[in-house]
Enzyme design. Structure first.
Site, PDB file in Angstrom:
ATOM      1  N   ALA A   1       0.842  -1.200   0.000  1.00 51.15           N
ATOM      2  CA  ALA A   1       0.000   0.000   0.000  1.00 51.15           C
ATOM      3  C   ALA A   1       0.874   1.246   0.000  1.00 51.15           C
ATOM      4  CB  ALA A   1      -0.873   0.016   1.251  1.00 51.15           C
ATOM      5  N   LYS A   2       0.421   2.293  -0.713  1.00 50.56           N
ATOM      6  CA  LYS A   2       1.057   3.600  -0.556  1.00 50.56           C
ATOM      7  C   LYS A   2       0.370   4.264   0.620  1.00 50.56           C
ATOM      8  CE  LYS A   2       2.646   6.572  -3.794  1.00 50.56           C
ATOM      9  NZ  LYS A   2       4.097   6.518  -3.731  1.00 50.56           N
ATOM     10  N   GLY A   3       0.789   3.864   1.811  1.00 51.69           N
ATOM     11  CA  GLY A   3       0.189   4.374   3.044  1.00 51.69           C
ATOM     12  C   GLY A   3       1.060   5.492   3.593  1.00 51.69           C
TER      13      GLY A   3
ATOM     14  N   TYR B   1       5.812   6.018   4.999  1.00 52.27           N
ATOM     15  CA  TYR B   1       6.854   6.887   4.450  1.00 52.27           C
ATOM     16  C   TYR B   1       7.811   7.467   5.481  1.00 52.27           C
ATOM     17  CZ  TYR B   1       5.462   5.945  -0.144  1.00 52.27           C
ATOM     18  OH  TYR B   1       5.243   5.260  -1.313  1.00 52.27           O
TER      19      TYR B   1
END
Ligand code: PY5
Length: 306
Positions: A158-160, A164
């Site tokens: 997931a680009k959660g 990051y």
């Protein structure tokens, strides 16, 4: 790099003035990193601005949300249309596009399930992420002392937003040590990816990239580059890489929407040098594709005006 403002930001169905696109300090995602986002680019073509693989990016946003049990209040089609509208109303020819879905105001417990889900889409002109010099002559990479988050710690598919923090730690470490960008190894010690980019090496003419099971994001640029390379007759393999494979590579480059296709000129001070032939050909074909100059890849472009 200071942000280059545009006029309007799409917020939950409304176009809001850039400076008024604000949220409450008790927004759930600000505290717990519980949002999902995308990074997309639009490029100028002879038919006006076109968003590169827009539907694929919005589908990934939906997949990211699914991994965190976030129910997006907008369908893929609605968000595709909203993105096009945001590019159109801001009158930009080329831009970076940042859709984000976040858990809003009203719930401060860790249980996210009852939170309101807000969605915003912002666009702004953004030059190449790692600089024009890097794009031409390559960037200096450092293998990070921070490991890529294990998929059983956080769903790295997931680009959660919260994920990051890992990337930022690695980025800062590399910058403070005088490098341009970091490479993260996974908890098994294999190469995963960079802080916001996938990576490739060329060894004896074969292009190799870590498999998604390494913990690398399923990058849309990665996928485009695999297609382009195969169309150029280059053999592509998805295989685990050790850090020594990076040091011994004939060529290496990284890929991402923000960064685009950027050669690596060294890894941990082992010189790779000026971009090699395979890297240059792939970079050239990628830029031709995104600008609509390559017929076979025109189906990757989604024009903002009919
Ligand atoms: N890996 C990570 C961890 C990423 O964040 C990204 C994209 C990629 C790989 C490449 O994916 P894609 O090719 O689909 O873009 N990073 C974002 C981007 O817009 C954020 C960078 C600041 O490129």
């Amino acid at each position: 790099m200071p942000l280059d403002k545009t006029d309007k930001i799409w917020m939950d169905g409304e176009l809001v003035d850039w400076d008024r696109a604000q949220i409450h300090v008790l927004t759930h995602t600000l505290h717990y990193g519980s949002g999902v986002f995308e990074g997309i680019r639009a490029y100028p073509t002879d038919r006006g601005p076109a968003v590169f693989r827009l539907t694929d990016h919005i589908r990934r946003l939906h997949r990211s949300a699914r991994l965190f049990l976030i129910e997006l209040p907008y369908s893929v089609e609605e968000l595709v249309e909203a993105t096009k509208e945001t590019v159109r109303v801001n009158g930009v020819d080329s831009c970076y596009i940042r859709p984000i879905a976040f858990l809003g105001y009203g719930e401060m417990g860790l249980n996210p399930l009852s939170c309101v889900v807000n969605v915003a889409i912002a666009v702004w002109p953004w030059g190449t992420y790692l600089g024009d010099e890097g794009l031409k002559h390559g960037v200096r990479m450092k293998v990070s002392s921070w490991r890529r988050i294990d998929p059983n710690v956080n769903p790295v598919a997931a680009k959660g937003t919260g994920i990051y923090v890992n990337s930022s730690l690695a980025k800062v470490e590399a910058l403070k040590a005088g490098y341009d960008e970091a490479i993260l190894l996974n908890s098994q010690g294999f190469v995963a990816e960079c802080t916001g980019e996938n990576l490739f090496v060329v060894t004896d003419g074969v292009l190799v990239t870590p498999p998604l099971s390494s913990g690398a994001l399923d990058g849309i640029t990665r996928d485009s580059v695999i297609t382009i390379a195969r169309d150029l007759g280059v053999e592509v393999r998805e295989e685990n890489l050790l850090r020594s494979d990076l040091y011994l590579a004939d060529e290496a480059f990284l890929t991402g929407t923000a960064a685009e296709v950027v050669p690596m000129r060294s890894v941990d001070d082992r010189e790779i040098g000026e971009p090699g032939e395979v890297t240059r050909k792939i970079q050239e074909a990628y830029f031709a594709a995104v600008h609509g100059k390559e017929d076979r890849y025109k189906n990757w472009l989604e024009h903002v005006r009919a």
